[in-house]
Design a protein around this motif. Structure first.
Motif, PDB file in Angstrom:
ATOM      1  N   ALA A   1     -35.894  -2.455 -24.556  1.00 11.68           N
ATOM      2  CA  ALA A   1     -34.771  -1.332 -25.480  1.00 11.68           C
ATOM      3  C   ALA A   1     -34.971  -1.846 -26.505  1.00 11.68           C
ATOM      4  CB  ALA A   1     -33.789  -2.822 -24.728  1.00 11.68           C
ATOM      5  N   ALA A   2     -34.810  -0.394 -27.165  1.00  6.54           N
ATOM      6  CA  ALA A   2     -34.529  -0.043 -28.045  1.00  6.54           C
ATOM      7  C   ALA A   2     -33.691   0.773 -28.421  1.00  6.54           C
ATOM      8  CB  ALA A   2     -36.430   0.627 -28.261  1.00  6.54           C
ATOM      9  N   ASP A   3     -32.631   0.080 -28.783  1.00  8.61           N
ATOM     10  CA  ASP A   3     -31.895   1.047 -28.246  1.00  8.61           C
ATOM     11  C   ASP A   3     -30.278  -0.044 -29.385  1.00  8.61           C
ATOM     12  OD1 ASP A   3     -30.929  -0.224 -26.410  1.00  8.61           O
ATOM     13  OD2 ASP A   3     -29.593   1.252 -26.470  1.00  8.61           O
ATOM     14  N   GLU A   4     -31.134  -0.760 -30.889  1.00  8.77           N
ATOM     15  CA  GLU A   4     -30.539  -1.767 -31.325  1.00  8.77           C
ATOM     16  C   GLU A   4     -28.901  -0.793 -32.041  1.00  8.77           C
ATOM     17  OE1 GLU A   4     -32.735  -5.549 -32.865  1.00  8.77           O
ATOM     18  OE2 GLU A   4     -32.543  -3.460 -34.139  1.00  8.77           O
ATOM     19  N   SER A   5     -27.474  -1.360 -31.792  1.00  6.04           N
ATOM     20  CA  SER A   5     -26.255  -0.837 -32.359  1.00  6.04           C
ATOM     21  C   SER A   5     -26.296  -0.936 -33.848  1.00  6.04           C
ATOM     22  CB  SER A   5     -24.623  -1.917 -32.284  1.00  6.04           C
ATOM     23  OG  SER A   5     -25.741  -3.191 -32.622  1.00  6.04           O
TER      24      SER A   5
ATOM     25  N   GLU B   1     -28.446  -3.442 -39.560  1.00  6.17           N
ATOM     26  CA  GLU B   1     -27.341  -4.032 -40.209  1.00  6.17           C
ATOM     27  C   GLU B   1     -28.181  -5.315 -41.252  1.00  6.17           C
ATOM     28  OE1 GLU B   1     -23.810  -3.134 -43.868  1.00  6.17           O
ATOM     29  OE2 GLU B   1     -23.534  -2.602 -41.419  1.00  6.17           O
ATOM     30  N   LYS B   2     -27.570  -6.068 -39.983  1.00  5.63           N
ATOM     31  CA  LYS B   2     -27.856  -7.669 -39.908  1.00  5.63           C
ATOM     32  C   LYS B   2     -29.691  -7.857 -40.298  1.00  5.63           C
ATOM     33  CE  LYS B   2     -24.212  -9.153 -37.560  1.00  5.63           C
ATOM     34  NZ  LYS B   2     -24.448 -10.129 -35.656  1.00  5.63           N
ATOM     35  N   ARG B   3     -30.026  -6.913 -39.609  1.00 11.98           N
ATOM     36  CA  ARG B   3     -31.774  -6.953 -39.632  1.00 11.98           C
ATOM     37  C   ARG B   3     -32.464  -6.689 -41.397  1.00 11.98           C
ATOM     38  NH1 ARG B   3     -34.348  -8.428 -35.189  1.00 11.98           N
ATOM     39  NH2 ARG B   3     -32.624  -8.032 -32.805  1.00 11.98           N
ATOM     40  N   PHE B   4     -31.805  -5.371 -41.551  1.00 12.11           N
ATOM     41  CA  PHE B   4     -31.827  -4.617 -42.475  1.00 12.11           C
ATOM     42  C   PHE B   4     -31.492  -5.672 -44.031  1.00 12.11           C
ATOM     43  CE2 PHE B   4     -32.204  -0.271 -40.927  1.00 12.11           C
ATOM     44  CZ  PHE B   4     -33.325  -0.195 -40.397  1.00 12.11           C
ATOM     45  N   LYS B   5     -30.615  -6.527 -43.799  1.00  6.52           N
ATOM     46  CA  LYS B   5     -29.606  -7.105 -44.429  1.00  6.52           C
ATOM     47  C   LYS B   5     -31.038  -8.280 -44.859  1.00  6.52           C
ATOM     48  CE  LYS B   5     -24.623  -6.822 -45.636  1.00  6.52           C
ATOM     49  NZ  LYS B   5     -23.499  -6.791 -45.181  1.00  6.52           N
ATOM     50  N   ALA B   6     -31.438  -8.702 -44.128  1.00 14.16           N
ATOM     51  CA  ALA B   6     -32.606  -9.376 -44.153  1.00 14.16           C
ATOM     52  C   ALA B   6     -33.801  -9.165 -45.507  1.00 14.16           C
ATOM     53  CB  ALA B   6     -31.975 -10.238 -42.952  1.00 14.16           C
ATOM     54  N   ILE B   7     -33.703  -8.345 -45.279  1.00 15.38           N
ATOM     55  CA  ILE B   7     -35.258  -7.946 -46.327  1.00 15.38           C
ATOM     56  C   ILE B   7     -33.966  -6.947 -47.215  1.00 15.38           C
ATOM     57  CG2 ILE B   7     -36.300  -8.222 -44.323  1.00 15.38           C
ATOM     58  CD1 ILE B   7     -36.192  -5.132 -43.429  1.00 15.38           C
ATOM     59  N   ASP B   8     -33.060  -7.260 -47.612  1.00 16.17           N
ATOM     60  CA  ASP B   8     -32.804  -6.403 -48.806  1.00 16.17           C
ATOM     61  C   ASP B   8     -33.552  -5.093 -48.460  1.00 16.17           C
ATOM     62  OD1 ASP B   8     -30.482  -6.176 -50.698  1.00 16.17           O
ATOM     63  OD2 ASP B   8     -33.008  -6.495 -52.379  1.00 16.17           O
ATOM     64  N   LEU B   9     -32.934  -3.565 -47.432  1.00 16.57           N
ATOM     65  CA  LEU B   9     -33.188  -2.753 -47.228  1.00 16.57           C
ATOM     66  C   LEU B   9     -31.505  -2.227 -46.347  1.00 16.57           C
ATOM     67  CD1 LEU B   9     -35.792  -0.181 -46.776  1.00 16.57           C
ATOM     68  CD2 LEU B   9     -34.915  -1.325 -44.187  1.00 16.57           C
ATOM     69  N   PRO B  10     -31.733  -0.891 -47.388  1.00 19.31           N
ATOM     70  CA  PRO B  10     -29.715  -0.545 -47.128  1.00 19.31           C
ATOM     71  C   PRO B  10     -30.282   0.008 -45.243  1.00 19.31           C
ATOM     72  CG  PRO B  10     -30.851   0.558 -49.479  1.00 19.31           C
ATOM     73  CD  PRO B  10     -31.270  -0.126 -48.521  1.00 19.31           C
TER      74      PRO B  10
ATOM     75  N   THR C   1     -28.792   2.944 -44.443  1.00 19.71           N
ATOM     76  CA  THR C   1     -29.186   4.281 -43.934  1.00 19.71           C
ATOM     77  C   THR C   1     -29.980   4.742 -42.729  1.00 19.71           C
ATOM     78  OG1 THR C   1     -31.190   5.184 -45.179  1.00 19.71           O
ATOM     79  CG2 THR C   1     -28.922   4.458 -46.098  1.00 19.71           C
ATOM     80  N   GLU C   2     -28.938   5.913 -42.263  1.00 17.88           N
ATOM     81  CA  GLU C   2     -29.248   6.891 -41.404  1.00 17.88           C
ATOM     82  C   GLU C   2     -30.915   7.134 -40.949  1.00 17.88           C
ATOM     83  OE1 GLU C   2     -28.972  11.282 -38.703  1.00 17.88           O
ATOM     84  OE2 GLU C   2     -27.717  10.220 -39.840  1.00 17.88           O
ATOM     85  N   GLU C   3     -31.594   7.607 -42.320  1.00 14.55           N
ATOM     86  CA  GLU C   3     -32.993   7.213 -43.242  1.00 14.55           C
ATOM     87  C   GLU C   3     -33.640   6.532 -42.531  1.00 14.55           C
ATOM     88  OE1 GLU C   3     -35.560   9.049 -46.271  1.00 14.55           O
ATOM     89  OE2 GLU C   3     -33.634   8.888 -46.683  1.00 14.55           O
ATOM     90  N   ASN C   4     -33.448   5.489 -43.110  1.00  9.33           N
ATOM     91  CA  ASN C   4     -34.019   3.664 -42.593  1.00  9.33           C
ATOM     92  C   ASN C   4     -33.649   3.933 -41.347  1.00  9.33           C
ATOM     93  OD1 ASN C   4     -34.819   3.411 -45.313  1.00  9.33           O
ATOM     94  ND2 ASN C   4     -32.782   2.427 -45.463  1.00  9.33           N
ATOM     95  N   ARG C   5     -32.916   3.558 -40.391  1.00  7.97           N
ATOM     96  CA  ARG C   5     -33.170   3.467 -39.246  1.00  7.97           C
ATOM     97  C   ARG C   5     -33.583   4.239 -38.591  1.00  7.97           C
ATOM     98  NH1 ARG C   5     -27.504   3.373 -40.907  1.00  7.97           N
ATOM     99  NH2 ARG C   5     -27.412   5.482 -39.731  1.00  7.97           N
ATOM    100  N   ARG C   6     -34.143   5.969 -38.945  1.00  6.86           N
ATOM    101  CA  ARG C   6     -34.594   6.523 -38.402  1.00  6.86           C
ATOM    102  C   ARG C   6     -36.663   6.270 -38.424  1.00  6.86           C
ATOM    103  NH1 ARG C   6     -34.022  11.157 -40.508  1.00  6.86           N
ATOM    104  NH2 ARG C   6     -31.659  11.988 -39.121  1.00  6.86           N
ATOM    105  N   GLY C   7     -36.140   5.787 -39.327  1.00  6.42           N
ATOM    106  CA  GLY C   7     -38.060   5.937 -39.856  1.00  6.42           C
ATOM    107  C   GLY C   7     -38.435   4.279 -39.558  1.00  6.42           C
ATOM    108  N   THR C   8     -37.441   3.450 -38.999  1.00  4.33           N
ATOM    109  CA  THR C   8     -37.983   2.217 -38.502  1.00  4.33           C
ATOM    110  C   THR C   8     -38.288   2.253 -36.971  1.00  4.33           C
ATOM    111  OG1 THR C   8     -36.279   0.696 -39.958  1.00  4.33           O
ATOM    112  CG2 THR C   8     -36.998   0.224 -38.077  1.00  4.33           C
ATOM    113  N   GLY C   9     -37.144   2.953 -36.147  1.00  5.27           N
ATOM    114  CA  GLY C   9     -37.880   3.571 -34.699  1.00  5.27           C
ATOM    115  C   GLY C   9     -39.034   4.391 -34.649  1.00  5.27           C
TER     116      GLY C   9
END
Length: 65
Positions: A22-26, A31-40, A42-50
């Motif tokens: 399951a790779a469809d996080e809300s 956002e919680k995961r990104f906050k933990a690593i101080d990453l905004p 953004t759509e670009e960051n979410r797409r890049g992570t996937g």
């Protein structure tokens, strides 16, 4: 698809080393995961992570059918 074919598909999904990812996080979850690593978050960051996840060689070899 007949019952035999359906059973074969079901068995292949639960075979040792196989499964469903399951790779469809809300948005709030990622956002919680990104906050933990101080990453905004953004759509670009979410797409890049996937993209990173699914194009990593080790992931592809361990998740291949």
């Amino acid at each position: 698809m007949n019952i035999g074919e359906l059973e074969a598909v079901a068995r292949s999904l639960v075979a040792p080393g196989k499964g469903i990812l399951a790779a469809d996080e809300s948005a709030p979850t990622i956002e919680k995961r990104f906050k933990a690593i101080d990453l905004p978050s953004t759509e670009e960051n979410r797409r890049g992570t996937g993209n990173l996840l699914f194009t990593t060689r080790a992931f592809r070899s361990s998740s291949a059918a």
